[in-house]
Write a protein that holds these residues in place. Structure first.
Motif, PDB file in Angstrom:
ATOM      1  N   SER A  67      44.284   9.095 -40.339  1.00  0.00           N
ATOM      2  CA  SER A  67      45.017   8.984 -41.333  1.00  0.00           C
ATOM      3  C   SER A  67      46.741   8.371 -40.746  1.00  0.00           C
ATOM      4  O   SER A  67      47.199   7.269 -40.435  1.00  0.00           O
ATOM      5  CB  SER A  67      45.281   9.865 -42.812  1.00  0.00           C
ATOM      6  N   GLY A  68      47.394   9.350 -40.058  1.00  0.00           N
ATOM      7  CA  GLY A  68      48.845   9.427 -39.924  1.00  0.00           C
ATOM      8  C   GLY A  68      48.668   9.657 -38.472  1.00  0.00           C
ATOM      9  O   GLY A  68      49.865   9.278 -38.206  1.00  0.00           O
ATOM     10  N   GLY A  69      47.768  10.248 -37.889  1.00  0.00           N
ATOM     11  CA  GLY A  69      48.323   9.921 -36.571  1.00  0.00           C
ATOM     12  C   GLY A  69      48.431  11.879 -35.977  1.00  0.00           C
ATOM     13  O   GLY A  69      49.594  11.875 -34.459  1.00  0.00           O
ATOM     14  N   HIS A  70      48.828  12.562 -36.807  1.00  0.00           N
ATOM     15  CA  HIS A  70      50.269  13.815 -36.648  1.00  0.00           C
ATOM     16  C   HIS A  70      48.865  14.941 -36.304  1.00  0.00           C
ATOM     17  O   HIS A  70      50.050  16.055 -36.356  1.00  0.00           O
ATOM     18  CB  HIS A  70      51.203  13.521 -37.974  1.00  0.00           C
ATOM     19  N   GLY A  71      48.032  15.069 -36.624  1.00  0.00           N
ATOM     20  CA  GLY A  71      47.344  16.335 -36.216  1.00  0.00           C
ATOM     21  C   GLY A  71      47.267  16.842 -35.105  1.00  0.00           C
ATOM     22  O   GLY A  71      47.729  15.936 -33.873  1.00  0.00           O
ATOM     23  N   SER A  76      42.301  13.051 -33.672  1.00  0.00           N
ATOM     24  CA  SER A  76      42.520  11.526 -34.591  1.00  0.00           C
ATOM     25  C   SER A  76      41.646  10.625 -33.515  1.00  0.00           C
ATOM     26  O   SER A  76      41.784   9.400 -34.124  1.00  0.00           O
ATOM     27  CB  SER A  76      43.164  11.516 -35.374  1.00  0.00           C
ATOM     28  N   GLY A 127      55.248  17.675 -46.851  1.00  0.00           N
ATOM     29  CA  GLY A 127      55.527  18.205 -45.686  1.00  0.00           C
ATOM     30  C   GLY A 127      56.809  18.027 -45.093  1.00  0.00           C
ATOM     31  O   GLY A 127      57.558  17.334 -45.876  1.00  0.00           O
ATOM     32  N   ASP A 128      56.760  18.791 -43.758  1.00  0.00           N
ATOM     33  CA  ASP A 128      58.319  18.303 -43.985  1.00  0.00           C
ATOM     34  C   ASP A 128      58.723  16.510 -42.898  1.00  0.00           C
ATOM     35  O   ASP A 128      59.866  16.778 -42.631  1.00  0.00           O
ATOM     36  CB  ASP A 128      59.039  19.135 -42.659  1.00  0.00           C
ATOM     37  N   GLY A 133      50.205  12.237 -42.496  1.00  0.00           N
ATOM     38  CA  GLY A 133      49.567  11.437 -42.691  1.00  0.00           C
ATOM     39  C   GLY A 133      49.038  11.664 -44.125  1.00  0.00           C
ATOM     40  O   GLY A 133      48.771  12.886 -44.154  1.00  0.00           O
ATOM     41  N   GLY A 136      44.840  14.199 -43.179  1.00  0.00           N
ATOM     42  CA  GLY A 136      45.153  14.958 -42.774  1.00  0.00           C
ATOM     43  C   GLY A 136      45.768  16.145 -42.783  1.00  0.00           C
ATOM     44  O   GLY A 136      45.571  17.068 -43.521  1.00  0.00           O
ATOM     45  N   ILE A 143      52.003  22.280 -46.631  1.00  0.00           N
ATOM     46  CA  ILE A 143      52.982  23.292 -46.645  1.00  0.00           C
ATOM     47  C   ILE A 143      54.424  22.417 -46.358  1.00  0.00           C
ATOM     48  O   ILE A 143      54.529  21.861 -45.540  1.00  0.00           O
ATOM     49  CB  ILE A 143      52.950  24.355 -46.033  1.00  0.00           C
ATOM     50  N   VAL A 194      37.770  11.389 -46.422  1.00  0.00           N
ATOM     51  CA  VAL A 194      38.497  11.434 -47.269  1.00  0.00           C
ATOM     52  C   VAL A 194      39.040   9.456 -47.933  1.00  0.00           C
ATOM     53  O   VAL A 194      39.475   9.113 -46.340  1.00  0.00           O
ATOM     54  CB  VAL A 194      39.086  11.581 -47.955  1.00  0.00           C
ATOM     55  N   ARG A 341      57.697  29.621 -41.813  1.00  0.00           N
ATOM     56  CA  ARG A 341      58.414  28.704 -43.268  1.00  0.00           C
ATOM     57  C   ARG A 341      57.922  29.844 -44.470  1.00  0.00           C
ATOM     58  O   ARG A 341      56.649  31.105 -44.104  1.00  0.00           O
ATOM     59  CB  ARG A 341      56.675  27.900 -43.353  1.00  0.00           C
ATOM     60  N   TYR A 394      46.681  28.367 -40.593  1.00  0.00           N
ATOM     61  CA  TYR A 394      46.044  27.544 -41.316  1.00  0.00           C
ATOM     62  C   TYR A 394      46.261  26.313 -40.233  1.00  0.00           C
ATOM     63  O   TYR A 394      46.950  25.862 -39.231  1.00  0.00           O
ATOM     64  CB  TYR A 394      48.514  27.343 -41.926  1.00  0.00           C
ATOM     65  N   GLY A 396      46.747  23.331 -40.192  1.00  0.00           N
ATOM     66  CA  GLY A 396      48.012  22.432 -39.956  1.00  0.00           C
ATOM     67  C   GLY A 396      48.683  22.361 -38.990  1.00  0.00           C
ATOM     68  O   GLY A 396      49.340  21.085 -38.099  1.00  0.00           O
TER      69      GLY A 396
HETATM   70  C1  LIG Z   1      56.016  16.839 -36.956  1.00  0.00           C
HETATM   71  C2  LIG Z   1      54.925  17.151 -37.519  1.00  0.00           C
HETATM   72  C3  LIG Z   1      55.118  18.127 -38.605  1.00  0.00           C
HETATM   73  C4  LIG Z   1      54.860  18.596 -39.585  1.00  0.00           C
HETATM   74  N1  LIG Z   1      55.080  19.134 -40.856  1.00  0.00           N
HETATM   75  C5  LIG Z   1      54.233  19.775 -41.193  1.00  0.00           C
HETATM   76  C6  LIG Z   1      53.986  20.512 -42.799  1.00  0.00           C
HETATM   77  O1  LIG Z   1      56.065  20.341 -43.064  1.00  0.00           O
HETATM   78  N2  LIG Z   1      53.291  21.032 -43.489  1.00  0.00           N
HETATM   79  C7  LIG Z   1      52.373  21.011 -43.631  1.00  0.00           C
HETATM   80  O2  LIG Z   1      51.645  21.559 -44.241  1.00  0.00           O
HETATM   81  N3  LIG Z   1      51.453  19.863 -42.156  1.00  0.00           N
HETATM   82  C8  LIG Z   1      52.662  20.030 -41.224  1.00  0.00           C
HETATM   83  N4  LIG Z   1      51.881  19.090 -40.302  1.00  0.00           N
HETATM   84  C9  LIG Z   1      50.936  19.322 -39.694  1.00  0.00           C
HETATM   85  C10 LIG Z   1      50.171  18.127 -40.729  1.00  0.00           C
HETATM   86  O3  LIG Z   1      49.754  18.520 -41.985  1.00  0.00           O
HETATM   87  C11 LIG Z   1      48.194  18.151 -39.497  1.00  0.00           C
HETATM   88  O4  LIG Z   1      48.893  18.121 -38.513  1.00  0.00           O
HETATM   89  C12 LIG Z   1      47.909  17.049 -40.797  1.00  0.00           C
HETATM   90  O5  LIG Z   1      46.800  17.542 -40.513  1.00  0.00           O
HETATM   91  C13 LIG Z   1      48.306  15.665 -40.267  1.00  0.00           C
HETATM   92  O6  LIG Z   1      48.034  14.008 -40.982  1.00  0.00           O
HETATM   93  P1  LIG Z   1      47.550  12.790 -40.365  1.00  0.00           P
HETATM   94  O7  LIG Z   1      47.126  12.236 -40.968  1.00  0.00           O
HETATM   95  O8  LIG Z   1      49.399  12.739 -40.196  1.00  0.00           O
HETATM   96  O9  LIG Z   1      46.624  13.573 -39.301  1.00  0.00           O
HETATM   97  P2  LIG Z   1      45.395  12.982 -38.320  1.00  0.00           P
HETATM   98  O10 LIG Z   1      45.793  13.177 -36.819  1.00  0.00           O
HETATM   99  O11 LIG Z   1      45.254  11.675 -38.605  1.00  0.00           O
HETATM  100  O12 LIG Z   1      44.070  13.523 -38.528  1.00  0.00           O
HETATM  101  C14 LIG Z   1      44.009  15.085 -38.410  1.00  0.00           C
HETATM  102  C15 LIG Z   1      42.712  15.641 -38.727  1.00  0.00           C
HETATM  103  O13 LIG Z   1      43.191  15.561 -39.911  1.00  0.00           O
HETATM  104  C16 LIG Z   1      41.425  15.010 -39.851  1.00  0.00           C
HETATM  105  N5  LIG Z   1      41.433  13.763 -41.458  1.00  0.00           N
HETATM  106  C17 LIG Z   1      42.312  12.477 -41.126  1.00  0.00           C
HETATM  107  N6  LIG Z   1      42.242  11.928 -41.839  1.00  0.00           N
HETATM  108  C18 LIG Z   1      41.293  12.656 -42.839  1.00  0.00           C
HETATM  109  C19 LIG Z   1      40.516  12.104 -43.965  1.00  0.00           C
HETATM  110  N7  LIG Z   1      41.216  10.643 -44.824  1.00  0.00           N
HETATM  111  N8  LIG Z   1      39.076  11.964 -44.196  1.00  0.00           N
HETATM  112  C20 LIG Z   1      39.185  13.960 -43.935  1.00  0.00           C
HETATM  113  N9  LIG Z   1      39.700  14.022 -42.969  1.00  0.00           N
HETATM  114  C21 LIG Z   1      40.717  13.754 -42.293  1.00  0.00           C
HETATM  115  C22 LIG Z   1      40.387  14.816 -39.179  1.00  0.00           C
HETATM  116  O14 LIG Z   1      40.116  15.783 -38.500  1.00  0.00           O
HETATM  117  C23 LIG Z   1      41.394  14.515 -37.916  1.00  0.00           C
HETATM  118  O15 LIG Z   1      41.191  14.325 -36.495  1.00  0.00           O
HETATM  119  C24 LIG Z   1      53.165  18.519 -39.559  1.00  0.00           C
HETATM  120  C25 LIG Z   1      52.338  18.005 -37.958  1.00  0.00           C
HETATM  121  C26 LIG Z   1      53.194  17.159 -37.039  1.00  0.00           C
HETATM  122  C27 LIG Z   1      53.318  16.415 -36.449  1.00  0.00           C
END
Ligand SMILES: Cc1cc2nc3c(=O)[nH]c(=O)nc-3n(C[C@H](O)[C@H](O)[C@H](O)COP(=O)(O)OP(=O)(O)OC[C@H]3O[C@@H](n4cnc5c(N)ncnc54)[C@H](O)[C@@H]3O)c2cc1C
Length: 438
Positions: A67-71, A76, A127-128, A133, A136, A143, A194, A341, A394, A396
């Motif tokens: 989704s956002g690539g921040h996992g 992802s 999140g912060d 995305g 994820g 949080i 999702v 946190r 957690y 995340g």
């Molecule tokens: C700089 C940074 C700051 C952050 N700060 C916070 C914070 O303040 N609070 C907090 O709670 N978390 C935080 N996080 C953690 C973040 O919530 C998780 O890394 C989350 O998974 C990122 O979501 P994404 O969609 O960007 O990631 P992605 O890399 O796109 O996805 C991560 C994983 O989530 C799953 N996923 C993604 N999209 C879907 C979908 N559509 N349906 C089902 N599964 C899916 C997949 O398994 C994928 O491998 C932070 C991470 C980073 C890198």
């Protein structure tokens, strides 16, 4: 090995990015990992997600969902497989202003969500970081800057649209497939893809926002005072911080957010915090729209720019010994980045079995990260004295989602129920490969 990809089905025409495509450079990787998938698929609606999943499954290729690539695990993306990247599905819609109900597509980034809701006087605590995305974060927890006021993001998900491993599209809500909704709220990564969430937002315009840098004594007494104070503070106060060794002392850089504050309430919340360290090094406070905290300035492409190994643990309360151990880790030989946190408040309103995030008695999350040239070995060595103190973790903030991590994140009954739900909705384990490949 050369992988030959067969013809593109009509539903995906123009949506498949191969390595020779000029777009590939900005799509192949995640925030934390540089990767080389065989193809990145860019569906823009649910039907195209179904087609993308069929395309990958028919070829037996590994599948990453992005989704956002921040996992933090970097899963992802992958090498040689298919990435289903839903970031094009990002148009946030207000469904019902009175009910504060918002449709958040999985590909929206939280900066986009905050921008879309601000004109309506609404916010969703996420999140912060604005570039994370929805997909994820809202399948794991969420949080964020208002966690003590609002709870986790998942606590307010009322419905989700999910593409299951067999290509079926399901709306999960309290009446229809409630077990799928339960799994999506905390363990969604193993249940399906999702495509959109319906989330109840908070009526909120401004927040108070303070940054406080304090010196902390090495024995943890000051840190414990912070934890005790925040645990007893009104839930409108949320605090996050990081510890930075500084010569022979350690500096704590805390961000305090006060929900719905005016200047008087901001002052009342922040002034006691200034007395909790061993000395204030810097402070600033202001009122700001919530959307300024997850700003569009955070938006960027993910090209593997931040390699990092991260883990975390949850404390039900921070004892003096816990605080001393945390200070030791922060100042230890490998000097991992230690972040805190503070939870409690609304984060603990729901019963443990209401969502797949079960940690509803916990007051503090401690996050540890190492950056290259240090890696997992240094993080594990640093973390060892803390690991036994934790009761839960957690998803995340975990870089290595293996079985041991699963048991910390989804302990006991919760883990059994997550496994049952994943088996029911994804019997072939298409999406659980995430956990196995560790
Ligand atoms: C700089 C940074 C700051 C952050 N700060 C916070 C914070 O303040 N609070 C907090 O709670 N978390 C935080 N996080 C953690 C973040 O919530 C998780 O890394 C989350 O998974 C990122 O979501 P994404 O969609 O960007 O990631 P992605 O890399 O796109 O996805 C991560 C994983 O989530 C799953 N996923 C993604 N999209 C879907 C979908 N559509 N349906 C089902 N599964 C899916 C997949 O398994 C994928 O491998 C932070 C991470 C980073 C890198």
């Amino acid at each position: 090995m050369t992988i030959t990809l067969p013809p593109v089905p009509p539903a995906l025409r123009g949506k498949i990015v191969l390595p020779d495509d000029h777009r590939y450079r900005l799509l192949r990787s995640t925030y934390t990992v540089t990767a080389r998938p065989a193809a990145v698929l860019l569906p823009e609606n649910t039907e195209q997600v179904v087609a993308a999943l069929a395309y990958a499954r028919e070829r037996g290729l590994p599948i990453s969902v992005r989704s956002g690539g921040h996992g933090l695990s970097g899963r992802s993306s992958n090498n040689g497989g298919v990435v289903i990247d839903v970031s094009g599905m990002n148009r946030v819609e207000l469904i019902d202003r009175k009910e504060r109900l918002v449709r958040v597509p999985a590909g929206a980034r939280w900066a986009q969500v905050a921008q879309a809701l601000a004109p309506h006087g609404l916010a969703i605590s996420s999140g912060d970081h604005g570039n994370v995305g929805a997909g994820g974060l809202a399948t794991g927890g969420g949080i964020g800057w208002l966690v003590r006021q609002y709870g986790l993001t998942i606590d307010h998900i009322r419905a989700a649209e999910v593409v299951l491993a067999d290509g079926g599209v399901v709306r999960a809500d309290a009446e229809n497939e409630p077990e799928l909704l339960w799994a999506v709220r905390g363990a969604g990564s193993g249940a399906g893809i999702v495509t959109a969430f319906e989330i109840e937002a908070l009526a909120l315009r401004k927040v108070g926002y303070a940054q406080i840098v304090v010196e902390l004594d090495r024995d943890g007494r000051a840190l414990r005072r912070w934890a005790e104070h925040i645990a007893a503070a009104p839930r409108e106060l949320t605090v996050a911080g990081m510890l930075m060794p500084h010569g022979r002392s350690t500096v704590g850089a805390f961000t305090a957010v006060v929900a719905g504050a005016n200047e008087r309430r901001l002052r009342e919340a922040v002034e006691p915090l200034l007395k909790l360290g061993s000395g204030v090094l810097d402070q600033s406070a202001q009122l700001a729209p919530y959307s300024a905290l997850v700003s569009p300035a955070h938006l960027h492409a993910n090209v593997g720019q931040q390699p990092v190994t991260t883990t975390n643990g949850l404390l039900t309360a921070m004892t003096g010994d816990d605080a001393a151990a945390i200070m030791d880790v922060a100042a230890g030989p490998h000097r991992p980045l230690v972040q805190l946190r503070f939870l409690g408040g609304a984060a603990n309103d729901l019963p443990a079995d209401a969502t797949a995030y079960a940690h509803r008695r916990h007051e503090v999350m401690v996050i540890g990260s190492t950056f290259p040239p240090q890696g997992a070995a240094e993080l594990d060595a640093s973390w060892r004295p803390l690991a036994d103190r934790f009761d839960g973790a957690y998803i995340g903030f975990e870089s290595r989602p293996d079985e041991a991590a699963f048991n910390r994140i989804y302990p006991g009954e919760t883990g059994d129920r997550v496994r049952r739900a994943w088996r029911r909705y994804d019997p072939d384990g298409v999406f659980q490969a995430l956990w196995r490949s560790a």
